[in-house]
Design a protein around this motif. Sequence first.
Motif, PDB file in Angstrom:
ATOM      1  N   UNK A 270      30.092  10.284  68.752  1.00 36.58           N
ATOM      2  CA  UNK A 270      29.188   9.301  68.553  1.00 36.58           C
ATOM      3  C   UNK A 270      30.207   8.056  67.917  1.00 36.58           C
ATOM      4  N   UNK A 271      31.336   8.738  67.036  1.00 35.97           N
ATOM      5  CA  UNK A 271      31.985   8.008  66.223  1.00 35.97           C
ATOM      6  C   UNK A 271      31.348   7.247  65.100  1.00 35.97           C
ATOM      7  N   UNK A 272      30.751   8.052  64.361  1.00 38.09           N
ATOM      8  CA  UNK A 272      29.758   7.680  63.032  1.00 38.09           C
ATOM      9  C   UNK A 272      30.407   8.426  62.037  1.00 38.09           C
ATOM     10  N   UNK A 273      30.684   7.379  61.019  1.00 35.57           N
ATOM     11  CA  UNK A 273      31.407   7.823  59.788  1.00 35.57           C
ATOM     12  C   UNK A 273      30.923   9.048  59.180  1.00 35.57           C
ATOM     13  N   UNK A 274      31.556  10.061  59.097  1.00 33.70           N
ATOM     14  CA  UNK A 274      31.062  11.478  58.442  1.00 33.70           C
ATOM     15  C   UNK A 274      31.976  12.107  57.452  1.00 33.70           C
ATOM     16  N   UNK A 275      31.576  12.682  56.547  1.00 34.66           N
ATOM     17  CA  UNK A 275      32.165  13.816  55.635  1.00 34.66           C
ATOM     18  C   UNK A 275      31.511  15.172  55.803  1.00 34.66           C
ATOM     19  N   UNK A 276      32.167  16.083  55.915  1.00 33.49           N
ATOM     20  CA  UNK A 276      31.610  17.424  56.147  1.00 33.49           C
ATOM     21  C   UNK A 276      32.504  18.448  55.005  1.00 33.49           C
ATOM     22  N   UNK A 277      31.708  19.061  54.133  1.00 33.68           N
ATOM     23  CA  UNK A 277      32.252  19.741  53.111  1.00 33.68           C
ATOM     24  C   UNK A 277      31.482  21.156  53.784  1.00 33.68           C
ATOM     25  N   UNK A 278      32.653  22.097  53.852  1.00 28.66           N
ATOM     26  CA  UNK A 278      32.138  23.596  54.113  1.00 28.66           C
ATOM     27  C   UNK A 278      32.862  24.383  52.915  1.00 28.66           C
ATOM     28  N   UNK A 279      31.643  24.864  52.165  1.00 27.17           N
ATOM     29  CA  UNK A 279      31.741  25.574  50.764  1.00 27.17           C
ATOM     30  C   UNK A 279      31.766  26.957  51.036  1.00 27.17           C
ATOM     31  N   UNK A 304      37.512   7.857  55.695  1.00 28.11           N
ATOM     32  CA  UNK A 304      36.913   8.609  54.755  1.00 28.11           C
ATOM     33  C   UNK A 304      36.091   7.319  53.827  1.00 28.11           C
ATOM     34  N   UNK A 305      34.553   7.534  53.633  1.00 26.92           N
ATOM     35  CA  UNK A 305      34.170   6.756  52.672  1.00 26.92           C
ATOM     36  C   UNK A 305      34.228   7.073  51.037  1.00 26.92           C
ATOM     37  N   UNK A 306      34.725   8.353  50.726  1.00 30.64           N
ATOM     38  CA  UNK A 306      34.787   8.787  49.547  1.00 30.64           C
ATOM     39  C   UNK A 306      36.049   9.453  49.483  1.00 30.64           C
ATOM     40  N   UNK A 307      36.953   9.549  48.319  1.00 32.25           N
ATOM     41  CA  UNK A 307      38.063  10.380  48.001  1.00 32.25           C
ATOM     42  C   UNK A 307      37.701  12.164  48.249  1.00 32.25           C
ATOM     43  N   UNK A 308      38.608  12.776  48.903  1.00 30.30           N
ATOM     44  CA  UNK A 308      38.223  14.229  48.984  1.00 30.30           C
ATOM     45  C   UNK A 308      38.425  14.613  47.587  1.00 30.30           C
ATOM     46  N   UNK A 309      37.581  15.780  47.492  1.00 34.55           N
ATOM     47  CA  UNK A 309      37.202  16.314  46.039  1.00 34.55           C
ATOM     48  C   UNK A 309      37.111  17.947  46.639  1.00 34.55           C
ATOM     49  N   UNK A 310      37.488  18.938  45.454  1.00 36.52           N
ATOM     50  CA  UNK A 310      37.438  20.121  45.624  1.00 36.52           C
ATOM     51  C   UNK A 310      35.875  20.704  45.902  1.00 36.52           C
TER      52      UNK A 310
END
Length: 330
Positions: A270-279, A304-310
């Motif tokens: 759907x091209x919806x802006x998304x960030x996915x964290x797998x922990x 990305x809407x936010x910078x990547x973090x650990x």
Amino acid sequence: MINRPLSRLLALTAALVATLTVLVAAGPPPTAAATRPPRVFRELAYAPAQPAGTRGHLLDLYLPAESATAPHPLLIVMGGSGWLADDGKGYAPALVPYFTSHGFVVAGVSTRSSQQALFPAQVNDVQAAIRWLRAHAARYEFDPDRIAVLGDSSGGWTALMAGFTGTGVRAVVDLYAPIDFGQMDAHMLPGACSSFNAAFHLDACHASPLSPESSLLGCPILTCPARVAAADPIARLTPAAPPVLIIHGTEDGLVPLHQSELLFDALTTAAVPTTFYTVPGVGHNRDIVSPDHAPATVRHVGKPLTADADHPTYAVIESFVRAASGLPGR
């Protein structure tokens, strides 16, 4: 009340809520604390109690200690219980110290349990809560056009439903929500279904007639595919959906990681802006937002809407919500 085999069902409810309490009760300590406590408004009714005497129509509001000249953004928080409890607003206090000290109003919102009303009542409830909040935005000092929703497990499912049903929220934060009930059992971790069955006196994992998902729909999930499909947030997803932040652990023994993979794939399509964290190494637990775990894997849809973090900390959630809502960072 709904007519069911109540003795067994109530035993399942008590067992599941108790287990979820152990699994998800402890959130991480906030990384920032307000110098003064927030202003609190409790037990606000956004709709009549249905049935009478229940609590799934209530919300609590937490405002920053100091009034501001400009309205605050609003973060709605809903805790999970397998849809078996009507106290989802109880998750909010864990997030309040961080978010109110960073300029947010926080609303803890409860919806009805599956013992009080079947799906889609819970979707109707969160929609009613958002309408009520918008109507009272000026009274409680938040911006009705900058609302984000966050939930864990079944509360994450409710947050996704709120985001995908035209309520106008600006961001969704989903912690390990169930998505397609019919695919859960096939992707459970080795031994997880046996443990689930033993703990809750079931015989077929999530497909059991008294599983949380079957109880929500009012039918064993393998016998009512149309209702299962209707309860899948992806069925309501369009390219107009708000940005989504997904957080899920690899060792989740209640909601398989595959559920979030399904959601991420649909959001990609759907091209919806998304960030996915797998922990890695984390189960069905709210401390998934702690910085104490092994570094997470991060994937995005779109810019990305936010910078990547650990680690997907409260600060990461704040940054994502601010960017999705068109607010400057801090």
